[in-house]
Design an enzyme around this catalytic site. Structure first.
Site, short mmCIF file in Angstrom:
data_model
loop_
_atom_site.label_atom_id
_atom_site.label_comp_id
_atom_site.label_asym_id
_atom_site.label_seq_id
_atom_site.Cartn_x
_atom_site.Cartn_y
_atom_site.Cartn_z
N LEU A 74 0.86 -1.12 0.14
CA LEU A 74 -0.16 0.15 0.08
C LEU A 74 0.92 1.23 0.02
CD1 LEU A 74 -2.66 -0.84 2.75
CD2 LEU A 74 -3.12 -0.47 0.15
N ASP A 75 0.58 2.21 -0.90
CA ASP A 75 1.30 3.49 -0.89
C ASP A 75 1.23 4.16 0.61
OD1 ASP A 75 1.83 3.39 -3.51
OD2 ASP A 75 0.13 4.36 -4.14
#
Length: 333
Positions: A74-75
């Site tokens: 996930l960013d």
């Protein structure tokens, strides 16, 4: 439902509810510092041997046979489900790259960025006042079903050994078009129309004219009429809060949520970027379990607290974070 555990250590999958801010790697590393010191995942004799040595340096992990990994990054901006695999369960993590995922994302009209989200720099601003909820919903059917999606030029994907974002930043023409990828958008809906009732603003970082020209040069000959240019009357986009709305989607693995938002902005005659992104489901792990066989996520605060101080063990020898994981893990034999 979690399996009943009668023998330790175990190999297992579990999910953490990652917060927005830290990288996925930093989250995994913090959890690793706990996992490698827990009899839940490490043989007692190995723990005893490691504790006797006490040769690890501050900030370093003791060498352990236990493996740990995550099933899909996930960013930093994004929050939500991050699947963790420990031991033999790491071999199952690849399944979560291609599984169905669900996301909620807040889209802000009037501005597009190099990263397609609020972490990037403003590339272009555009009119947004003409965009209504009805016009957005009318555009959504184009994005549903089996579609071809083109990854953004500002991505880490490589072409002839060079990252796409390097071509864009250095003004080097792409040797060929970026290949579209088949993805499936099972569901895509507007679930909230915020209008201007929000506190989101365009990023402060902005592209210089030189940077805009570099992008145009990189895409020249690949895309028709590439012009990275602001629309007139920029005051419309900077003096007041531009329209924001929330999308909910259920997609196949490999889907770029940020690209959907970016392309949707173009489809309604404006520009758009992601300002919040939540992965609410990844396979059988969900923030809000609703289906049979679902597993809930362990709150990040449980691990964050344990990293600072694991706390006292209960009568059975388990700490709070271990109990939380045991309650939500999927054991892999």
């Amino acid at each position: 439902m979690p399996k009943t555990v009668t023998k330790f250590p175990v190999s297992a999958l579990f999910a953490v509810a990652k917060p927005s801010g830290p990288t996925s790697m930093s989250v995994v590393n913090d959890i690793k510092s706990l996992v490698t010191q827990s009899r839940l995942f490490v043989k007692a004799e190995e723990l005893e041997k490691a504790n006797k040595g006490k040769q690890k340096k501050k900030g370093k992990f003791s060498k352990s046979a236990v493996k740990i990994g995550q099933g899909g990054t996930l960013d930093p901006l994004a929050d939500g489900v991050l699947v963790i695999g420990v031991g033999k369960a790491t071999k199952k993590l690849s399944e979560f790259l291609d599984c169905v995922k669900e996301y909620r994302t807040t889209s802000l009209l009037g501005c597009e960025t190099d990263s397609f989200d609020s972490e990037g720099a403003v590339v272009r601003v555009a009119h947004w006042k003409h965009v209504t909820r009805e016009s957005v919903e009318e555009a959504l059917p184009t994005f549903r079903g089996d579609i071809q999606q083109k990854p953004p030029i500002f991505s880490a994907l490589k072409m002839d050994g060079k990252h796409l974002y390097d071509y864009a930043r250095e003004g080097i023409p792409l040797p060929r078009p970026i290949e579209s990828r088949p993805v499936t958008i099972h569901a895509l809906d507007v679930i909230e129309w915020k209008g201007s009732d929000h506190s989101f603003r365009f990023p402060e970082k902005k592209f210089t004219e030189e940077q805009k020209q570099a992008v145009e040069k990189a895409l020249h000959g690949i895309e028709d009429q590439v012009i990275v240019k602001d629309e007139p009357e920029e005051a419309e986009t900077s003096d007041v809060s531009a329209t924001a709305f929330v999308l909910q989607m259920r997609v196949s693995g490999g889907t770029y949520v940020r690209s959907i938002v970016h392309d949707l902005g173009h489809a309604v005659g404006s520009a758009a970027h992601v300002v919040t992104l939540t992965r609410s489901r990844q396979g059988r792990f969900a923030l809000e379990p609703t289906e049979e066989g679902d597993f809930a996520c362990v709150p990040w605060e449980v691990f964050e607290k344990a990293v600072k101080d694991p706390g006292e063990a209960d009568a059975d020898g388990w700490t709070e974070w271990e109990r939380a994981v045991m309650d939500k893990m999927d054991i892999v034999d």
